[in-house]
Design an enzyme around this catalytic site. Structure first.
Site, mmCIF file in Angstrom:
data_model
loop_
_atom_site.group_PDB
_atom_site.id
_atom_site.type_symbol
_atom_site.label_atom_id
_atom_site.label_comp_id
_atom_site.label_asym_id
_atom_site.label_seq_id
_atom_site.Cartn_x
_atom_site.Cartn_y
_atom_site.Cartn_z
ATOM 1 N N LYS A 22 0.837 -1.212 0.000
ATOM 2 C CA LYS A 22 0.000 0.000 0.000
ATOM 3 C C LYS A 22 0.865 1.254 0.000
ATOM 4 O O LYS A 22 0.657 2.197 -0.769
ATOM 5 C CB LYS A 22 -0.926 0.023 1.216
ATOM 6 N N ASN A 23 1.890 1.266 0.862
ATOM 7 C CA ASN A 23 2.692 2.477 1.027
ATOM 8 C C ASN A 23 3.705 2.695 -0.090
ATOM 9 O O ASN A 23 4.361 3.732 -0.136
ATOM 10 C CB ASN A 23 3.375 2.464 2.395
ATOM 11 N N ARG A 92 -4.563 10.949 4.709
ATOM 12 C CA ARG A 92 -3.592 12.038 4.685
ATOM 13 C C ARG A 92 -2.551 11.850 3.590
ATOM 14 O O ARG A 92 -1.921 12.793 3.138
ATOM 15 C CB ARG A 92 -2.900 12.191 6.016
ATOM 16 N N CYS A 116 -4.662 13.223 13.496
ATOM 17 C CA CYS A 116 -4.811 11.801 13.155
ATOM 18 C C CYS A 116 -4.782 11.011 14.463
ATOM 19 O O CYS A 116 -4.196 11.462 15.439
ATOM 20 C CB CYS A 116 -3.639 11.395 12.264
ATOM 21 N N ARG A 121 0.986 14.660 13.104
ATOM 22 C CA ARG A 121 1.383 14.381 11.705
ATOM 23 C C ARG A 121 1.245 15.587 10.770
ATOM 24 O O ARG A 121 0.526 15.533 9.763
ATOM 25 C CB ARG A 121 0.609 13.193 11.146
ATOM 26 N N ASP A 306 4.877 0.609 12.068
ATOM 27 C CA ASP A 306 3.636 0.000 11.576
ATOM 28 C C ASP A 306 3.490 -1.459 11.990
ATOM 29 O O ASP A 306 2.468 -2.082 11.689
ATOM 30 C CB ASP A 306 3.567 0.111 10.046
ATOM 31 N N ILE A 328 8.322 7.170 16.810
ATOM 32 C CA ILE A 328 7.921 7.887 15.590
ATOM 33 C C ILE A 328 6.651 8.719 15.807
ATOM 34 O O ILE A 328 6.598 9.889 15.446
ATOM 35 C CB ILE A 328 7.705 6.901 14.426
ATOM 36 N N ARG A 398 -8.529 -0.367 5.077
ATOM 37 C CA ARG A 398 -7.725 0.688 4.450
ATOM 38 C C ARG A 398 -6.403 0.145 3.923
ATOM 39 O O ARG A 398 -5.840 0.678 2.975
ATOM 40 C CB ARG A 398 -7.404 1.789 5.459
HETATM 41 C C1 EPZ Z 1 4.482 6.957 6.324
HETATM 42 O O1 EPZ Z 1 3.701 8.023 6.860
HETATM 43 C C2 EPZ Z 1 3.540 5.759 6.229
HETATM 44 N N1 EPZ Z 1 2.433 6.103 5.357
HETATM 45 C C3 EPZ Z 1 3.018 5.412 7.623
HETATM 46 O O2 EPZ Z 1 2.225 4.226 7.532
HETATM 47 C C4 EPZ Z 1 4.202 5.103 8.531
HETATM 48 O O3 EPZ Z 1 3.743 4.899 9.843
HETATM 49 C C5 EPZ Z 1 5.174 6.301 8.533
HETATM 50 O O4 EPZ Z 1 5.579 6.636 7.197
HETATM 51 C C6 EPZ Z 1 6.441 6.019 9.324
HETATM 52 O O5 EPZ Z 1 7.084 4.895 8.858
HETATM 53 C C7 EPZ Z 1 2.621 6.065 4.002
HETATM 54 O O6 EPZ Z 1 3.684 5.773 3.492
HETATM 55 C C8 EPZ Z 1 1.445 6.404 3.154
HETATM 56 P P1 EPZ Z 1 6.480 10.407 8.307
HETATM 57 P P2 EPZ Z 1 4.241 9.534 6.829
HETATM 58 O O7 EPZ Z 1 6.323 11.672 7.529
HETATM 59 O O8 EPZ Z 1 5.107 9.724 5.664
HETATM 60 C C9 EPZ Z 1 6.729 13.840 11.598
HETATM 61 C C10 EPZ Z 1 0.348 2.826 7.816
HETATM 62 O O9 EPZ Z 1 -0.020 2.261 8.860
HETATM 63 N N2 EPZ Z 1 6.591 14.794 10.466
HETATM 64 O O10 EPZ Z 1 7.662 9.570 8.012
HETATM 65 O O11 EPZ Z 1 3.093 10.419 7.021
HETATM 66 C C11 EPZ Z 1 5.469 12.995 11.812
HETATM 67 O O12 EPZ Z 1 4.519 13.676 12.584
HETATM 68 C C12 EPZ Z 1 0.835 4.293 7.883
HETATM 69 O O13 EPZ Z 1 0.398 2.278 6.703
HETATM 70 C C13 EPZ Z 1 6.619 16.156 10.713
HETATM 71 O O14 EPZ Z 1 6.762 16.599 11.858
HETATM 72 O O15 EPZ Z 1 5.145 9.550 8.152
HETATM 73 C C14 EPZ Z 1 6.037 11.763 12.489
HETATM 74 O O16 EPZ Z 1 6.168 11.976 13.861
HETATM 75 C C15 EPZ Z 1 0.538 4.934 9.190
HETATM 76 N N3 EPZ Z 1 6.483 17.008 9.654
HETATM 77 C C16 EPZ Z 1 7.409 11.621 11.831
HETATM 78 O O17 EPZ Z 1 7.744 12.893 11.283
HETATM 79 C C17 EPZ Z 1 6.316 16.561 8.356
HETATM 80 O O18 EPZ Z 1 6.192 17.375 7.424
HETATM 81 C C18 EPZ Z 1 7.487 10.567 10.729
HETATM 82 O O19 EPZ Z 1 6.415 10.772 9.861
HETATM 83 C C19 EPZ Z 1 6.300 15.166 8.133
HETATM 84 C C20 EPZ Z 1 6.437 14.303 9.202
#
Ligand code: EPZ
Length: 418
Positions: A22-23, A92, A116, A121, A306, A328, A398
């Site tokens: 999915k990701n 998102r 979320c 996030r 995850d 995370i 999802r």
């Molecule tokens: C991706 O989300 C995945 N989703 C998530 O999977 C996964 O949990 C996550 O990466 C971490 O591995 C997809 O790929 C679609 P991040 P993403 O940006 O990219 C902070 C699932 O279950 N951050 O790497 O949204 C954020 O709040 C989902 O399949 C900022 O502060 O995660 C978090 O604490 C859930 N500002 C950390 O960084 C930003 O602009 C990592 O988030 C972006 C992120």
């Protein structure tokens, strides 16, 4: 609203196949916006988030044709460079169109995602990076607007925090920017490398994807491509834990073994037998006592956040006290209370959970709060005595394709009830 009804106590046996990721599929679909030519994507999982992304592409101007084996996307013209709140609030990852729209159409209007279940996030790092590539950013009425009518220009972007979709968004934008972009402290997740493979098939010039420094040399235009999405390491990891928690003997096929090292090591330390059968098949067996083993979630190649909820369910059956530390997301223990309703002994302390076991789990009514939390409840229910009813399984739909059918074929007593 659908529910799952699960009778526990049935070890999983036989084999279960892993689907496409999915990701990896979500950014690949967004990448199709970067070209007027057709992009064919294979092994796209038939899950709700993918359908949401496909609907968004159609709203933007793409023609999307889904076949049994592949999806064909063609975007001769971007008619509406916008991701509306109605869609972004349900998923998102819709913000992944921000970079491609700004790069291809010279402007983008994307709803800010809002809160979320698992954490704040924000997408501030996506926005800051796009600004460094020369886009002029406005925020109003819950939307971010990017004006790149002058075109994007290559720059060095250092991420203060590792972000998976932030890396993907900026990498896509940079493919059509003038000059060279360097992404520093980039995410190393396999999904990022898979996206780079697709982009390079489309004609992009990318080096270092999969490492923390990615170099992209912009090109005038991108072409079409035919790309097969990688297997879903999170789905495969969920099945490996399912085999261990049910004391089964299960083959997980189409398994991206090289993407699961952190989990495999922990399962083996906990006393499960995990052996490679061939290039893409793992066998998981567990009969004796499980030992409690601590984990700390980290960015790839560390232990995936995850898989944290599913692993917590397993540790309820292990001897000793396991400490699970979530680094995370700030609010990713919603499943702990529901596991406690089934008899687990879990104490939360900020970003750490202390799981004392083994405790017998008994069937109960529980509620899913997010995608991976719901997977953890399914695993616990399969290990519990008696019947569990899981509410709000729309969360699991999802990201898992017909999970109840896959598990039932491996011997689980699970049904979807309306
Ligand atoms: C991706 O989300 C995945 N989703 C998530 O999977 C996964 O949990 C996550 O990466 C971490 O591995 C997809 O790929 C679609 P991040 P993403 O940006 O990219 C902070 C699932 O279950 N951050 O790497 O949204 C954020 O709040 C989902 O399949 C900022 O502060 O995660 C978090 O604490 C859930 N500002 C950390 O960084 C930003 O602009 C990592 O988030 C972006 C992120």
């Amino acid at each position: 609203m659908d529910k799952f009804v699960i009778k526990g106590g049935h070890p999983l046996t036989g084999s279960i196949a892993t689907g496409g990721s999915k990701n990896a599929a979500l950014p690949a679909l967004a990448a199709a916006l970067l070209t007027a030519e057709p992009v064919i994507l294979r092994r796209i999982p038939k899950v709700r988030d993918i359908r949401t992304m496909q609907r968004l592409l159609v709203d933007i101007g793409s023609k999307v044709e889904g076949g049994p084996e592949s999806v064909r996307i063609e975007t001769p013209e971007i008619t509406s460079p916008e991701a509306p709140y109605e869609l972004v609030k349900t998923m998102r990852a819709s913000s992944l169109v921000l970079g491609p729209l700004a790069a291809r159409a010279g402007r983008a209007r994307v709803s800010l995602p809002g809160g979320c279940a698992i954490g704040a996030r924000p997408i501030d790092l996506h926005i800051a990076g796009l600004e460094q590539l020369g886009a002029v950013i406005y925020q109003s009425h819950g939307y971010v607007e990017a004006d790149a009518s002058q075109g994007l220009r290559g720059a060095t972007v250092h991420f203060d925090k590792i972000t998976v979709t932030g890396t993907e968004d900026l990498m896509m934008a940079a493919t059509l920017a003038e000059g060279t972009t360097i992404l520093e402290n980039a995410a190393r997740e396999p999904e990022v490398a898979d996206l780079a493979d697709l982009l390079m098939k489309m004609g992009a010039k990318i080096e270092g994807a999969g490492t923390s420094t990615i170099r992209i040399e912009g090109v005038q235009r991108l072409g079409g491509a035919d790309h097969t999405i990688i297997s879903d390491r999170i789905e495969a990891g969920t099945f490996l834990i399912a085999g261990a928690i049910t004391r089964g003997d299960l083959l997980v096929t189409e398994c991206p073994i090289e993407h699961l090292s952190a989990l495999i090591v922990k399962l083996q330390q906990a006393g499960a037998e995990v052996t490679q059968q061939d290039a893409a098949t793992l066998r998981v067996r567990s009969s004796g006592a499980l030992r409690s083993v601590d984990i700390t979630t980290e960015e790839y190649p560390g232990f995936a956040t995850d898989l944290q909820a599913q692993y917590m369910a397993l540790m309820t059956q292990a001897e000793g006290i396991a400490i699970v530390t979530e680094t995370i997301f700030e609010n990713r223990f919603m499943h702990a209370q529901e596991l406690a309703r089934m008899g687990a002994n879990i104490r939360l302390d900020g970003r750490r959970a202390f799981i004392a076991g083994p405790r017998e789990l008994t069937g109960a009514g529980v509620i899913a709060s997010d995608l991976r939390a719901s997977a953890s409840l399914v695993l616990a229910a399969m290990a519990a005595r008696g019947e569990t009813v899981i509410d709000r399984v729309y969360h699991i739909d999802r990201g898992y394709e017909k999970i109840e059918e896959k598990l039932a074929r491996a011997g689980a007593q699970i049904e979807r009830a309306d």
